[in-house]
Enzyme design. Structure first.
Site, PDB file in Angstrom:
ATOM      1  N   HIS A   1      15.533  -3.557 -49.408  1.00 22.34           N
ATOM      2  CA  HIS A   1      14.930  -3.105 -50.368  1.00 22.34           C
ATOM      3  C   HIS A   1      15.497  -3.778 -51.929  1.00 22.34           C
ATOM      4  O   HIS A   1      14.995  -4.393 -52.421  1.00 22.34           O
ATOM      5  CB  HIS A   1      14.732  -1.756 -50.590  1.00 22.34           C
ATOM      6  CG  HIS A   1      13.975  -0.905 -49.675  1.00 22.34           C
ATOM      7  ND1 HIS A   1      12.619  -1.095 -49.383  1.00 22.34           N
ATOM      8  CD2 HIS A   1      14.581  -0.173 -48.743  1.00 22.34           C
ATOM      9  CE1 HIS A   1      12.447  -0.298 -48.491  1.00 22.34           C
ATOM     10  NE2 HIS A   1      13.377   0.298 -47.684  1.00 22.34           N
TER      11      HIS A   1
HETATM   12  O1  RIB Z   1      13.197   3.308 -51.298  1.00 28.61           O
HETATM   13  C1  RIB Z   1      14.102   2.487 -51.060  1.00 28.61           C
HETATM   14  C2  RIB Z   1      15.188   2.609 -52.121  1.00 28.61           C
HETATM   15  O2  RIB Z   1      15.662   4.007 -52.030  1.00 28.61           O
HETATM   16  C3  RIB Z   1      16.187   1.665 -52.201  1.00 28.61           C
HETATM   17  O3  RIB Z   1      16.766   1.650 -53.452  1.00 28.61           O
HETATM   18  C4  RIB Z   1      17.226   2.516 -51.202  1.00 28.61           C
HETATM   19  O4  RIB Z   1      18.494   2.096 -51.340  1.00 28.61           O
HETATM   20  C5  RIB Z   1      16.698   3.952 -52.164  1.00 28.61           C
HETATM   21  O5  RIB Z   1      17.842   3.835 -53.007  1.00 28.61           O
END
Ligand code: RIB
Ligand code: CA
Length: 305
Positions: free
Chosen positions: A237
């Site tokens: 992500h």
């Molecule tokens: O939903 C994914 C996000 O939430 C990413 O940034 C992960 O590291 C958590 O922070």
């Protein structure tokens, strides 16, 4: 040298890989790392940020940020990132120490002002940035680009309707996405397509460097956790958001407004026609992004003087 960058993060395994990508492409632009609660408690995210900076030989100051949302409590994502938030890699004792201050928000504000104009990348809850805008409204004029990993249009991960970063502190997210003059949002719809397969993780494991060995371990653990929750693999992500910051041309985008629900479905991010201040990332090339991340992880690290 590009514009100075503030990295606001909650490491977290995918945050940790994003550190590798940022350090590879713009090692001297990142002037401050703000580590706050999110994937795990602030105490752990600070330790994990220090661990990654030590592993990368990256001399960037680490500032402890918010300990929790502005309202209510939060749930960690330890089931995805491990009880230390870094798949067991976190170093409890290390030389590098965090910034010690009794007013972290003032420190952040003064750092931003001293740099003139900074870009601000958020990889965790929007609590730190909301608190900065609320206490120091003029900080906005010192911030150029804001790139945020978070939200999901019609989808969620921590709840069917909510993505984790927005769910942690919906009030702060609502404030920032409403008040920011312009913000690039990299949502789950885009980031969930960028996930390491076991074969790619094994390729990293064959690379004989300290960094590759360390990341192999945490990515294997993360792959098992992510796929157990129905994801394609070890989902990158935060590296996707960082790669948007570095290579926006690799993404299709649309301009819109985003409303963050704070009542019935807290953290739900919905399109709205109110002020189009959001650049919403949509499509990208997952294979190309994963190859870029892989190249950063597998390059031979030499100490940066
Ligand atoms: O939903 C994914 C996000 O939430 C990413 O940034 C992960 O590291 C958590 O922070
Ligand atoms: Ca994160």
């Amino acid at each position: 040298m590009g514009r100075p960058i503030i990295l606001d993060t909650d490491p977290g395994i995918d945050d940790a890989v994003a550190f590798v990508v940022l350090q590879h492409y713009c090692p001297s632009d990142v002037r401050l790392i703000v580590a706050g609660y999110g994937n795990i408690t602030k105490e752990h995210t600070v330790r994990n940020a220090l661990t990654m900076c030590s592993l990368l030989k990256w001399d960037v100051p680490v500032l402890p940020g918010a300990s929790g949302p502005q309202k209510g409590s939060y749930e960690t994502a330890a089931h995805i990132h491990g009880t230390d938030g870094l798949g067991g890699l976190s170093l409890s004792e290390q030389e590098k120490k965090p910034i010690e201050t009794d007013d972290w928000l003032l420190y952040l504000y003064e750092t931003i002002c001293s740099e003139g104009t900074v870009d601000y990348i958020t990889l965790g809850p929007l609590t730190n940035l909301a608190m900065l805008f609320m206490r120091f409204p003029d900080s906005k004029k010192h911030i150029g680009r804001i790139v945020t990993m978070g939200g999901g249009i019609g989808k969620g991960n921590v709840r069917p309707y909510a993505e984790f970063n927005m769910f942690c502190d919906p009030e702060s997210a609502a404030f920032v996405l409403r008040e920011a003059d312009h913000l690039a949002l990299i949502p789950l719809n885009t980031t969930e397509t960028v996930a390491f397969s076991l074969m790619q993780i094994d390729r990293i494991g064959q690379c004989d460097t300290v960094l590759a060995h360390a990341l192999y371990t945490i990515l294997k653990a993360n792959y098992a956790a992510c796929t157990a929750y129905g994801e394609l693999g070890s989902t990158m992500h935060d590296s996707t958001a960082v790669l948007y910051y570095l290579f926006p041309e690799l993404f299709s985008v649309r301009k819109c407004g985003i409303h963050v629900n704070c009542e019935k479905e807290p953290g739900n991010t919905e399109l709205t026609d109110r002020r189009h201040n959001i650049i919403l990332a949509e499509q990208t090339d997952p294979a190309l992004l994963l190859e870029k991340i892989m190249a950063c992880v597998m390059k031979e690290y030499t100490p940066h003087g």
